[in-house]
Design an enzyme around this catalytic site. Structure first.
Site, PDB file in Angstrom:
ATOM      1  NE  ARG A 196      -1.058   2.476   2.989  1.00 32.50           N
ATOM      2  CZ  ARG A 196      -0.449   3.544   3.467  1.00 32.50           C
ATOM      3  NH1 ARG A 196      -0.282   4.634   2.726  1.00 32.50           N
ATOM      4  NH2 ARG A 196       0.032   3.552   4.702  1.00 32.50           N
ATOM      5  CG  HIS A 222       7.598   7.471   5.668  1.00 31.80           C
ATOM      6  ND1 HIS A 222       7.448   7.064   4.377  1.00 31.80           N
ATOM      7  CD2 HIS A 222       6.382   7.297   6.250  1.00 31.80           C
ATOM      8  CE1 HIS A 222       6.191   6.681   4.166  1.00 31.80           C
ATOM      9  NE2 HIS A 222       5.513   6.812   5.294  1.00 31.80           N
ATOM     10  CB  CYS A 239       2.499  10.450   1.591  1.00 36.11           C
ATOM     11  SG  CYS A 239       0.894  11.230   1.383  1.00 36.11           S
ATOM     12  CG  ASN A 270       6.809   3.209   4.871  1.00 33.32           C
ATOM     13  OD1 ASN A 270       6.386   3.484   3.756  1.00 33.32           O
ATOM     14  ND2 ASN A 270       6.121   3.433   5.973  1.00 33.32           N
TER      15      ASN A 270
HETATM   16  P1  HMG Z   1     -12.658  14.317  -2.996  1.00 33.91           P
HETATM   17  O1  HMG Z   1     -12.387  14.620  -4.422  1.00 33.91           O
HETATM   18  O2  HMG Z   1     -12.754  15.447  -2.015  1.00 33.91           O
HETATM   19  O3  HMG Z   1     -13.922  13.353  -2.825  1.00 33.91           O
HETATM   20  O4  HMG Z   1     -11.552  13.320  -2.477  1.00 33.91           O
HETATM   21  P2  HMG Z   1     -15.431  13.513  -3.088  1.00 33.91           P
HETATM   22  O5  HMG Z   1     -16.119  12.847  -1.952  1.00 33.91           O
HETATM   23  O6  HMG Z   1     -15.763  14.944  -3.427  1.00 33.91           O
HETATM   24  O7  HMG Z   1     -15.612  12.624  -4.401  1.00 33.91           O
HETATM   25  C1  HMG Z   1     -15.064  12.999  -5.649  1.00 33.91           C
HETATM   26  C2  HMG Z   1     -15.085  11.792  -6.579  1.00 33.91           C
HETATM   27  O8  HMG Z   1     -14.260  10.741  -6.049  1.00 33.91           O
HETATM   28  C3  HMG Z   1     -16.469  11.192  -6.759  1.00 33.91           C
HETATM   29  O9  HMG Z   1     -16.488  10.623  -8.062  1.00 33.91           O
HETATM   30  C4  HMG Z   1     -16.472  10.047  -5.758  1.00 33.91           C
HETATM   31  O10 HMG Z   1     -17.351   8.997  -6.095  1.00 33.91           O
HETATM   32  C5  HMG Z   1     -15.040   9.558  -5.852  1.00 33.91           C
HETATM   33  P3  HMG Z   1     -17.200  11.378  -9.265  1.00 33.91           P
HETATM   34  O11 HMG Z   1     -18.623  11.527  -8.830  1.00 33.91           O
HETATM   35  O12 HMG Z   1     -16.501  12.709  -9.387  1.00 33.91           O
HETATM   36  O13 HMG Z   1     -16.971  10.458 -10.407  1.00 33.91           O
HETATM   37  N1  HMG Z   1     -14.638   8.899  -4.618  1.00 33.91           N
HETATM   38  C6  HMG Z   1     -14.189   7.641  -4.553  1.00 33.91           C
HETATM   39  N2  HMG Z   1     -13.976   6.699  -5.497  1.00 33.91           N
HETATM   40  C7  HMG Z   1     -13.516   5.508  -5.056  1.00 33.91           C
HETATM   41  N3  HMG Z   1     -13.271   5.227  -3.775  1.00 33.91           N
HETATM   42  C8  HMG Z   1     -13.472   6.132  -2.811  1.00 33.91           C
HETATM   43  C9  HMG Z   1     -13.941   7.407  -3.208  1.00 33.91           C
HETATM   44  N4  HMG Z   1     -14.246   8.515  -2.507  1.00 33.91           N
HETATM   45  C10 HMG Z   1     -14.670   9.431  -3.385  1.00 33.91           C
HETATM   46  N5  HMG Z   1     -13.218   5.853  -1.535  1.00 33.91           N
HETATM   47  C11 HMG Z   1     -10.775  11.536  -1.092  1.00 33.91           C
HETATM   48  C12 HMG Z   1     -11.558  12.842  -1.142  1.00 33.91           C
HETATM   49  C13 HMG Z   1     -10.541  11.218   0.370  1.00 33.91           C
HETATM   50  C14 HMG Z   1     -11.578  10.457  -1.765  1.00 33.91           C
HETATM   51  C15 HMG Z   1      -9.436  11.749  -1.841  1.00 33.91           C
HETATM   52  O14 HMG Z   1      -8.812  12.881  -1.350  1.00 33.91           O
HETATM   53  C16 HMG Z   1      -8.517  10.586  -1.709  1.00 33.91           C
HETATM   54  O15 HMG Z   1      -8.790   9.504  -2.206  1.00 33.91           O
HETATM   55  N6  HMG Z   1      -7.356  10.770  -1.032  1.00 33.91           N
HETATM   56  C17 HMG Z   1      -6.449   9.685  -0.776  1.00 33.91           C
HETATM   57  C18 HMG Z   1      -5.056  10.177  -0.682  1.00 33.91           C
HETATM   58  C19 HMG Z   1      -4.138   9.054  -0.295  1.00 33.91           C
HETATM   59  O16 HMG Z   1      -4.443   7.889  -0.450  1.00 33.91           O
HETATM   60  N7  HMG Z   1      -2.935   9.434   0.197  1.00 33.91           N
HETATM   61  C20 HMG Z   1      -1.939   8.494   0.574  1.00 33.91           C
HETATM   62  C21 HMG Z   1      -2.293   7.711   1.777  1.00 33.91           C
HETATM   63  S1  HMG Z   1      -1.996   8.527   3.326  1.00 33.91           S
HETATM   64  C22 HMG Z   1      -0.356   8.175   3.693  1.00 33.91           C
HETATM   65  O17 HMG Z   1       0.362   7.689   2.845  1.00 33.91           O
HETATM   66  C23 HMG Z   1       0.152   8.394   5.090  1.00 33.91           C
HETATM   67  C24 HMG Z   1       0.267   7.097   5.883  1.00 33.91           C
HETATM   68  O18 HMG Z   1       1.131   6.184   5.236  1.00 33.91           O
HETATM   69  C25 HMG Z   1       0.798   7.372   7.291  1.00 33.91           C
HETATM   70  C26 HMG Z   1       2.050   8.234   7.314  1.00 33.91           C
HETATM   71  O19 HMG Z   1       2.999   7.979   6.572  1.00 33.91           O
HETATM   72  O20 HMG Z   1       2.067   9.156   8.166  1.00 33.91           O
HETATM   73  C27 HMG Z   1      -1.096   6.421   6.054  1.00 33.91           C
HETATM   74 MG    MG Z   2       3.309   6.286   5.315  1.00 33.75          MG
END
Ligand code: HMG
Ligand code: MG
Length: 307
Positions: free
Chosen positions: A20, A214, A245, A254
């Site tokens: 992931r 990380h 990220c 990481n």
């Molecule tokens: P948004 O654009 O604000 O969402 O994104 P929305 O609710 O306005 O929806 C917009 C569109 O996205 C819609 O589709 C929804 O259906 C679709 P449309 O009608 O335009 O065709 N949508 C989805 N589709 C599939 N699955 C879903 C989903 N939700 C909405 N779940 C959202 C908000 C949260 C979805 C977006 O910002 C997002 O996906 N962000 C993810 C970012 C991410 O994954 N970042 C990396 C992970 S975090 C990390 O790495 C840190 C960590 O490792 C810990 C650390 O290191 O500290 C965990």
């Molecule tokens: Mg991370």
């Protein structure tokens, strides 16, 4: 003088995030079948907790757009828990259809990173979580929580540990079984880690906390050692040192799982992981992403002076 090796555990739990956190940040497109092969190799190495994908928007993280297929195909056996990141009710719906048993919700301790990463304020993110975590729990899922940028934010710099603690408490109150504290951009150093954990451990039980470091600045293992000494027993890591990220500039790999297991093995702490098989999984990961991976044990090989 206090001995930092005085009260070490017999066993530590490793939460593998390579499929992931690792693959979300790669420019090479890795096919679903190859992802599944990597997850299988990690499982064969003895890892019992593996984060396999994210049910996030495929527009935000195109690398994991095949989450439904990955989640549907991987089947938990032999006590292995496969989990997936989940930001909202739509993500939960997908996780339920795929048959995933554990999800991880995530937010940041800093407002700017939270907005850049999930397009919402922290307060709105908590409202979103409040809306779907109960349903996840009712469906028998376990829910893990991440508090990112706990050691520092790529946009805001220093982060108030009190804010990270407050968010961890709120997530636990919502039903998360564990909070993984993220050093998202790998800025933390050991004394900072000690102070941060002192704060947390003053308020929360040790077993509710994990560390997600990380290794951007080579501090991850040193920070883990501090956590270990203070009673943390779960550490996140990614095979080969994959990771980063896309919405945190400067976030690179990481802590490599091989480096973590090598250190723990050497200290006589059981992880249940076979280091040779893990190393082989790292070779596979490297072939899949088609670039040299940074993990130190991955690059140096296992110590084998005897053979
Ligand atoms: P948004 O654009 O604000 O969402 O994104 P929305 O609710 O306005 O929806 C917009 C569109 O996205 C819609 O589709 C929804 O259906 C679709 P449309 O009608 O335009 O065709 N949508 C989805 N589709 C599939 N699955 C879903 C989903 N939700 C909405 N779940 C959202 C908000 C949260 C979805 C977006 O910002 C997002 O996906 N962000 C993810 C970012 C991410 O994954 N970042 C990396 C992970 S975090 C990390 O790495 C840190 C960590 O490792 C810990 C650390 O290191 O500290 C965990
Ligand atoms: Mg991370």
């Amino acid at each position: 003088m206090t001995d930092i090796f005085e009260d070490l555990p017999d066993r530590v739990s490793i939460y593998e995030v390579g499929p992931r956190d690792g693959l979300q940040n790669e420019s090479a497109a890795v096919g679903t079948v190859l992802k599944l092969r990597l997850i299988e190799a990690l499982t064969r190495a003895g890892l019992k907790r593996i984060e396999i994908t994210s049910f996030v928007s495929p527009r935000w993280i195109p690398q994991l757009a095949d989450a439904d297929d990955v989640g549907r195909t991987v089947r938990a056996e032999g006590g292995v828990v496969y989990s997936a990141l989940c930001p909202n009710a739509r993500g939960l719906e997908r996780a339920l259809v795929a048959g995933v048993h554990e999800i991880a919700v995530f937010l940041s301790a800093s407002e700017t990173h939270n907005r850049r990463n999930i397009n919402k304020s922290i307060a709105d993110s908590l409202d979103v979580f409040r809306g779907f975590i109960p349903s996840a729990l009712e469906n028998g899922m376990r829910v893990r929580g991440y508090v990112s940028t706990a050691w520092g934010c790529p946009y805001e710099g220093d982060v108030d540990p009190a804010r990270a603690l407050e968010l961890a408490q709120v997530l636990l109150g919502m039903g998360c079984y564990q909070i993984s504290l993220g050093d998202t951009i790998g800025v933390g150093t050991p004394l900072q880690t000690r102070r941060l954990l002192e704060r947390f451990l003053g308020e929360l039980p040790k077993d509710k906390l994990a560390m997600h470091m990380h290794d951007t600045r080579g501090q991850a293992l040193a920070n883990v050692l501090v956590g270990l000494e203070m009673g943390i027993r779960t550490f996140d890591a990614a095979i080969g040192g994959l990771g980063g990220c896309p919405y945190a500039p400067g976030a690179s790999g990481n802590l490599a799982t091989e480096d973590l297991v090598y250190m723990l093995d050497g200290m006589g702490i059981d992880t249940g992981v076979d280091l040779q098989k893990l190393w082989e999984a790292g070779r596979l990961a490297e072939a899949l992403v088609n670039r040299p991976l940074p993990g130190r044990v991955h690059r140096a090989g296992l110590r084998s002076l005897k053979s």
